[in-house]
Structures are given as C-alpha cells and as structure tokens.
Motif scaffolding. Structure first.
Motif, PDB file in Angstrom:
ATOM      1  N   ILE A 628       0.854  -1.189   0.000  1.00 40.37           N
ATOM      2  CA  ILE A 628       0.000   0.000   0.000  1.00 40.37           C
ATOM      3  C   ILE A 628       0.888   1.237   0.000  1.00 40.37           C
ATOM      4  CG2 ILE A 628      -1.797   1.240   1.279  1.00 40.37           C
ATOM      5  CD1 ILE A 628      -2.602  -1.455   2.491  1.00 40.37           C
ATOM      6  N   ASN A 629       0.541   2.199  -0.841  1.00 43.95           N
ATOM      7  CA  ASN A 629       1.349   3.423  -0.998  1.00 43.95           C
ATOM      8  C   ASN A 629       2.773   3.076  -1.433  1.00 43.95           C
ATOM      9  OD1 ASN A 629      -0.845   4.930   0.100  1.00 43.95           O
ATOM     10  ND2 ASN A 629      -0.129   4.417   2.157  1.00 43.95           N
ATOM     11  N   VAL A 630       2.889   2.175  -2.396  1.00 46.52           N
ATOM     12  CA  VAL A 630       4.193   1.585  -2.660  1.00 46.52           C
ATOM     13  C   VAL A 630       4.949   2.306  -3.777  1.00 46.52           C
ATOM     14  CG1 VAL A 630       3.108  -0.133  -4.182  1.00 46.52           C
ATOM     15  CG2 VAL A 630       5.399  -0.542  -3.285  1.00 46.52           C
ATOM     16  N   ARG A 631       6.171   2.670  -3.473  1.00 47.62           N
ATOM     17  CA  ARG A 631       7.165   3.104  -4.444  1.00 47.62           C
ATOM     18  C   ARG A 631       8.480   2.492  -3.996  1.00 47.62           C
ATOM     19  NH1 ARG A 631      10.128   8.851  -4.888  1.00 47.62           N
ATOM     20  NH2 ARG A 631      11.192   7.783  -3.177  1.00 47.62           N
ATOM     21  N   THR A 632       8.820   1.349  -4.563  1.00 46.51           N
ATOM     22  CA  THR A 632       9.958   0.585  -4.069  1.00 46.51           C
ATOM     23  C   THR A 632      11.279   1.208  -4.496  1.00 46.51           C
ATOM     24  OG1 THR A 632       9.964  -0.842  -6.014  1.00 46.51           O
ATOM     25  CG2 THR A 632       8.654  -1.560  -4.136  1.00 46.51           C
ATOM     26  N   LEU A 657       7.055   0.470 -13.609  1.00 43.18           N
ATOM     27  CA  LEU A 657       7.929  -0.570 -13.081  1.00 43.18           C
ATOM     28  C   LEU A 657       9.205  -0.590 -13.915  1.00 43.18           C
ATOM     29  CD1 LEU A 657       8.542  -3.063 -11.312  1.00 43.18           C
ATOM     30  CD2 LEU A 657       7.264  -4.434 -12.987  1.00 43.18           C
ATOM     31  N   VAL A 658      10.337  -0.286 -13.296  1.00 43.19           N
ATOM     32  CA  VAL A 658      11.614  -0.191 -13.998  1.00 43.19           C
ATOM     33  C   VAL A 658      12.366  -1.512 -13.872  1.00 43.19           C
ATOM     34  CG1 VAL A 658      13.804   1.039 -14.189  1.00 43.19           C
ATOM     35  CG2 VAL A 658      11.725   2.281 -13.530  1.00 43.19           C
ATOM     36  N   HIS A 683      14.925  -3.986  -9.862  1.00 42.54           N
ATOM     37  CA  HIS A 683      13.702  -3.282 -10.241  1.00 42.54           C
ATOM     38  C   HIS A 683      13.293  -2.295  -9.155  1.00 42.54           C
ATOM     39  CE1 HIS A 683      12.643  -7.073  -8.216  1.00 42.54           C
ATOM     40  NE2 HIS A 683      11.536  -6.496  -7.778  1.00 42.54           N
ATOM     41  N   PHE A 684      12.592  -1.258  -9.572  1.00 43.01           N
ATOM     42  CA  PHE A 684      12.082  -0.224  -8.674  1.00 43.01           C
ATOM     43  C   PHE A 684      10.960   0.512  -9.380  1.00 43.01           C
ATOM     44  CE2 PHE A 684      15.789   1.390 -10.940  1.00 43.01           C
ATOM     45  CZ  PHE A 684      15.368   2.606 -11.465  1.00 43.01           C
TER      46      PHE A 684
END
Length: 719
Positions: A628-632, A657-658, A683-684
């Motif tokens: 939730i509220n994800v920006r890895t 998605l990189v 990935h991020f």
C-alpha cells in the motif's frame, strides 16, 4: 537484590510478562545477574521458544526469518542474514513429543473443551439427539404459524444445521480419500479436467481444490480425536472456523487431541476432551472411507483408516492410552448403526424444511460453490525476441548499493534517468527501439531506458518479451475484463475497512524533500527457508521427538510454514481471498495458457505440494504480498523462485515498473500485471500521483528443497 528474590518475582508473572522480561534481560548481557536470571527463565519458555508466538530472541542469538516469521536459532549473528548455523551434535530421541505451538490451535482446542454435559446450550447430548433426529426418518410436520409450530420449526432448523455441518465435514473427508485413490497424475489441475469437469454439475476447479483442502483439514482433526470430534465442531458452530485456519493449525489441534498432555498444563483441553467423546459414542456410525467401511466407535479402526490420508505432513503421535482409555464404546439402546450414506440421502430428502444443503465442504459458511469462470478468451499476444543475455556478467551483478542510504541515493539517480527514457509510440516503434538496444547481450548504456506505455499500445492484449535464448524476459497483460478491473480498488478499500491507509501522493513534494508516503505491506506467504533439515536424522523416530545435540530444535519449521501475517491478519486474508477470488482465478488461467509450460509447471508443482493439502489462493504462486502506498527502491528479490507477478491497483498515474538491466519502464495502470524474473532483475518504481497499491505474487525459491527431498525428511517413516 539477590537472584533468588528476582526468581520469586518472575515466577509470579504471566507468560506474556515473562517473555517481555526475558527479552529485556537480553539487552543487559553480559551482566552477571542478567545471565543468571535468563537461565532461570528459559525453562518457563521451553514450550514456546520455537513457536510462531515465541518471544523475540536477542539479535546475537537467532538468524532473522522472513517478515518476522518463526526463526531457527542461530548462535552467532550473520550480517548477511544467512542460513541457519547448526550446533555440533547428533540427532537423538528426546522422549518428549514436541508440538508446533501457536495461539490459533489453542483457541480451537479450548473451544472444543468448553462443551459440557450440564450446559443447556453446549451439551454434546443435545447434539447427539439433533443429529439422530436429522439422520433418521421423521413424520413430524411443521405446518402452522402458532407459537408451538414456529418454535418447532426453529428447533428443527437448528438440528438440521448441526447435522448439515457434520455431514459436510464427513463428505469432505470422503472426497479427499477418493481423490487420493484415483490421483495418478502429478497435477491436481490435470486430474480435475480429466475426472471432475466431465461430470454433471461439476464444480469450478477452485471450488474443487477448496473442498479437498478442507476435507484434508477435517480428516486430520478426526484422525487426532475421532469422527465424533467433528460433531463437537458442528455443535459449537466451529466448522467454518476450522475450515479457514491457515498453515498447520489443524495438525496442531490433532496432535493435542491425540496427546492431550501436549496442551497447556492444567487447561480444559488437557483434561476434558477425551471425556467429552464418551457419550457421543452413543451415536454409532458407519462411513465408507477409502473403500473401507469404518466403524466410527472404534478408535483403533479410526487410527488405521484416517491415518491413511496423505497430506504431506508428519504423522500424528500415538494415541495417549491414559487419556483415551476411558472412551470405550457405549452403544445406543438398540445397538444399531446408522449408515452415513443412507442417512445423507434421508437428510437431503428432508431439506424441504427450509435450507438447501450441499454435502461438500466450503472454506466458510458464506462461500457457496460458484460456476466455473469461462475459459480465457483468445488473447492477442505480441511476441518480441530481443538480444538480451540474462546470463551475461554485466546483467547478473547487482548494480545497486547494499547500504540502505546509498541505495536510496542510487535509486533516485536512476529514477530520474528512467523518467527521461524514450517512449515507444507503437508496437512497430518498440520493435525498432529494442532491435539494437542490446548490441552485446546487454544495453549499450546503463543510463538509457525505453518507456513502454502498455495500456496505450497494447490495450486489452498482452506483450511477451523474450531473451536471446528464447526464455521469458517479461509477460505484460492489460486484458482484465473491465467490470473486474473497475472493482479492484473499491474492493481493496472495502477489505481494509476504508481508505484511511491510503495516502494520496501529491504531484510535487516540498523543495528538498524526496520522502515517499508510508509503505505498508502484508506478507500472506508460505516459506521454506531456514527450515530444520533431517538428512542425518534416524528414520524410525518421529521427527517431533528428536533433538539435535544439546541445542533447541525448531520443530515448527521442519515443514514449509506460513508467515506470521497469515495468522495475525487471518480475517483480512480471508476477506481478500474472497473479494478477489475471481481475479486470482482469472490471472491463474491466463498464466496457465500464456506462460511457457515449463515455467508454469515449476510453480504449479510447489503450489500443489503444500503441507496439509493446503490450496494457494494465488496459484500457481503460493505467496501474496499486499503493498500500500508503494514506491519501491532498487532491489532484487533473491528468495523468489523463477518468476513473480505484480498487479497494479488504484487511481494513480506514473509509478512505472523499472527493469534496470533490461532498460525498460513498464507503465502499468490499474488492472495491468507484469510477470518477470524478480531474483535476476534489479527493479524499482517511478514516482506517482494519486493512491496506489500492488498485489505481488511469488514463490519461495527454497521450496525446491521441499519438492525435491522434503527438507531431508523424505526417508522418515513418519512423513
């Protein structure tokens, strides 16, 4: 103050208070008194140290487990979070049968023990009469609207409910045995399509899997006590609860039933449960299981027959003779047995009293068998083979930083570069951009990215990207039906009891601030890492009776085990699996058709090998992570097996998605999913605006040790 004084104080504390003191003393070591007091406290915690509810061990004493799940003790700290370091020693029989303790199993067993014959509401005698009345012919009518008629109807429906739940559980056990006898193919899915789907009124595959899973749970509980234990469950209204328990709770309950001394000393469970079954035996039943007509009043026969159900679990301990000796059969007055098959027919023929009944078990009382989802519609899949070499040295080395702060800075740098990537405008344009993007098997410049606006150029279709050897690089799908897609975010909000957990990310942050909103996640996962291996263990001693040298032995993790979140947030997990049941089934059917067969089968093999015949909600994967509220930040999921799937959910823009090594930015929108090699790919996520969540489906790579050699216990006579 003296240690003896402290000892007297500590012995007066509750278990929870003891655990807190034990943890606090760990931070005071090596102070002399702290060491002494911890040694005195250890025996008080001996039954709980290895359990899911165990107190946290000092950081120098245990290696970390995934997301706080049970950990195997490690006498030295491991900076790399490595595997368990074993103590010197050999396996030996301890003479004490260990139990994988957790709160949920105690809840079930304590509820079972709460029944008593003097109660006007929870007396097994009432349930015996109710079941008997429901299973035999009755000429009683329930017409009329006067008080007596209405009360009679209410009583009859109550009796019908108890009998119905009891018969559901028995039918589930029978189904599990029939499947076991006929199951000659390695795949449950193949068995379903060849044996079940052609039948009239065939259930959906998912429903069939759930029937087998709950049948195995009830079979295990009945094997622990007897078939009549299921009558206690139905009388107490616990059928749906027992059917929904996660992990190996049902086996824990069965172990305590077989050997009540493994329950907490002094509790009702350790004293009363066998005695509760004495009068229930006045209801003599015959049931055909696995081709054998079982006399349910015979514990010897029950152990032999029900013990034959294979559920990829360790066998139960021997039945405690001292606890079960008083339970000699007490036959009904006329000495006649009731045949379950005939009784079910009678019961179903009498169902006109008000409620329809299906004799197969479901996961919960409010989940009804649903029609099968239609076969996946023909999907337009664009396949692009690239020159990317997944095994090239420059692609296998992790480029991101391992230090957390340095990794954040590295991610921010390359996040900016990815934001500036060149965007493909069409399928043809993407092909041209990729044609020379990997001249030597890797991208020409680490600073260059290609942005792929998936929904724009692959609307309601799919894209399959391949490596130079033809293996899968990524599979991206935008074909989720619109009605299903539109309900994703509202359904998630409903499961979370409102939108409070979501933080709407603004289009810009204050100057100098680059902190993302809180990133909450839940791991509803099965793990097989840090397990206790039995390669050198004797085969003729039950694994739960073994100790390795003089060390504590983690019996809870001899088999694959569920995450802590699965237990702590079990109700949320149940709501999610019900709300997204059709979504998961649709995704599973898409993967079965469009993933390379070998890749799909490797994952499905794990999903069909879970202990207790458990069924994965996200097959072919076995773990669901809710973000939730994800920006890895930049990372690789080193414990993932082969592939993982990311499903985007929310009302947002951005957050592509990189895939760093491949130089791709997959711009997923609500309802789009991507499958890629998460353990090989850094990935991020890019920045986003709005409210966003993801469902990530994955499988622990350590399951190879389970599917291959059952964690070294394959040679055991008790598996």
């Amino acid at each position: 103050m003296t240690p003896d004084f402290w000892t007297s104080v500590l012995l007066s504390l509750t278990n929870e208070e003891v655990a807190l003191v034990y943890e606090a003393l760990g931070h005071l070591e090596p102070a002399g008194e702290a060491v002494t007091l911890r040694k005195k406290l250890a025996p008080l915690l001996s039954n709980e140290v290895d359990s899911e509810d165990a107190l946290p061990l000092p950081k120098t004493a245990a290696s970390p487990s995934p997301d706080g799940s049970p950990s195997h003790p490690n006498p030295s700290a491991c900076a790399r979070n490595g595997t368990t370091l074993r103590s010197d020693g050999r396996w030996k029989a301890s003479g004490v049968f260990a139990r994988a303790s957790n709160t949920t199993s105690h809840s079930v067993i304590s509820a079972l023990a709460s029944a008593h014959y003097d109660s006007p509401l929870q007396s097994p005698t009432l349930w015996i009469d109710s079941v008997r009345n429901s299973l035999v012919n009755s000429q009683e009518t329930f017409e009329g609207n006067d008080l007596e008629s209405i009360i009679s109807r209410c009583q009859a429906l109550r009796e019908s409910d108890v009998a119905g739940q009891f018969l559901q559980m028995l039918a589930g056990i029978q189904l599990s045995f029939v499947y076991q006898d006929k199951h000659i193919t390695p795949s449950m899915t193949k068995f379903y399509h060849s044996h079940v789907r052609p039948l009239k009124n065939a259930p959906a595959l998912r429903t069939f899997q759930e029937w087998l899973a709950t049948g195995a749970k009830f079979g295990r509980i009945a094997a622990g006590g007897s078939v009549y234990t299921l009558l206690l469950l139905s009388g107490l209204g616990l059928q749906s609860v027992a059917g929904r328990v996660h992990g190996l709770v049902h086996s824990d309950v069965a172990t305590m039933l077989r050997s009540p001394q493994t329950a907490e000393p002094g509790t009702l469970a350790s004293i009363r449960i066998p005695n509760l079954l004495i009068s229930i035996l006045r209801l003599p039943l015959l049931i055909e299981i696995g081709g054998t007509l079982l006399d349910c009043t015979s514990f010897k026969e029950s152990d032999r027959v029900l013990g034959g159900l294979k559920t990829l679990e360790l066998q139960l301990p021997p039945r405690s003779s001292s606890a079960w000796q008083p339970c000699s059969p007490v036959f009904s007055e006329d000495g006649r047995y009731i045949s379950i098959s005939k009784a079910v027919s009678t019961y179903l023929n009498r169902s006109a009293a008000g409620t329809a009944f299906s004799p197969q078990p479901s996961q919960s009382a409010d989940i009804r068998p649903r029609p099968a989802l239609p076969d996946p519609m023909p999907l337009d899949v664009t396949i692009i083979k690239t020159c990317y070499s997944r095994f090239h040295t420059l692609n296998t080395c992790l480029p991101a930083q391992r230090d957390r702060q340095e990794n954040v800075a590295w991610t921010n740098l390359y996040r900016e570069k990815a934001e500036q990537g060149r965007s493909a405008q069409s399928v043809l344009g993407l092909r041209k951009l990729l044609q020379d993007f990997y001249p030597n098997g890797y991208k020409a410049s680490k600073d260059v990215y290609i942005r792929v606006p998936i929904a724009e150029i692959f609307a309601y279709s799919a894209l399959e990207l391949q490596n130079d050897d033809g293996s899968l690089m990524a599979f991206i799908c935008t074909a989720m039906p619109k009605g299903m897609k539109d309900l994703l975010f509202p359904s998630l909000i409903a499961c979370l009891d409102g939108p409070d957990l979501f933080t709407a990310r603004p289009s810009s942050l204050p100057a100098g601030e680059n902190t993302p909103p809180p990133f909450d996640c839940l791991h509803f996962s099965w793990y097989n890492r840090y397990t206790t291996k039995g390669n050198d263990a004797p085969s003729n001693v039950h694994p739960y009776e073994l100790r390795l040298g003089n060390s504590r032995t983690n019996t809870w993790q001899m088999l694959p085990y569920p995450s802590r979140d699965m237990a702590e947030y079990g109700q949320l997990f149940d709501r999610l699996t019900e709300a997204f049941r059709d979504v998961f089934a649709w995704i599973g059917s898409m993967l079965q058709v469009h993933l390379p067969e070998a890749e799909y089968e490797a994952l499905a093999q794990v999903a069909e090998s879970l202990p207790g015949n458990a069924v994965s909600a996200v097959e072919p994967f076995v773990s669901l992570v809710v973000n939730i509220n994800v920006r890895t930040e930049a990372h690789r999921d080193q414990f993932d097996k082969n592939l993982c799937l990311a499903l985007a959910i929310g009302d947002f823009s951005g957050s592509g998605l990189v895939l760093h090594e491949q130089g791709l930015v997959l711009e997923l929108q609500n309802g789009d999913f991507a499958v890629f090699r998460s353990s090989e790919t850094t990935h991020f996520n890019l920045n986003y605006v709005g409210r966003r969540a993801t469902f990530v489906m994955q499988t622990d790579a350590e399951f190879d040790k389970w599917t291959g050699e059952q964690n070294g216990w394959g040679h055991s006579d008790y598996l």
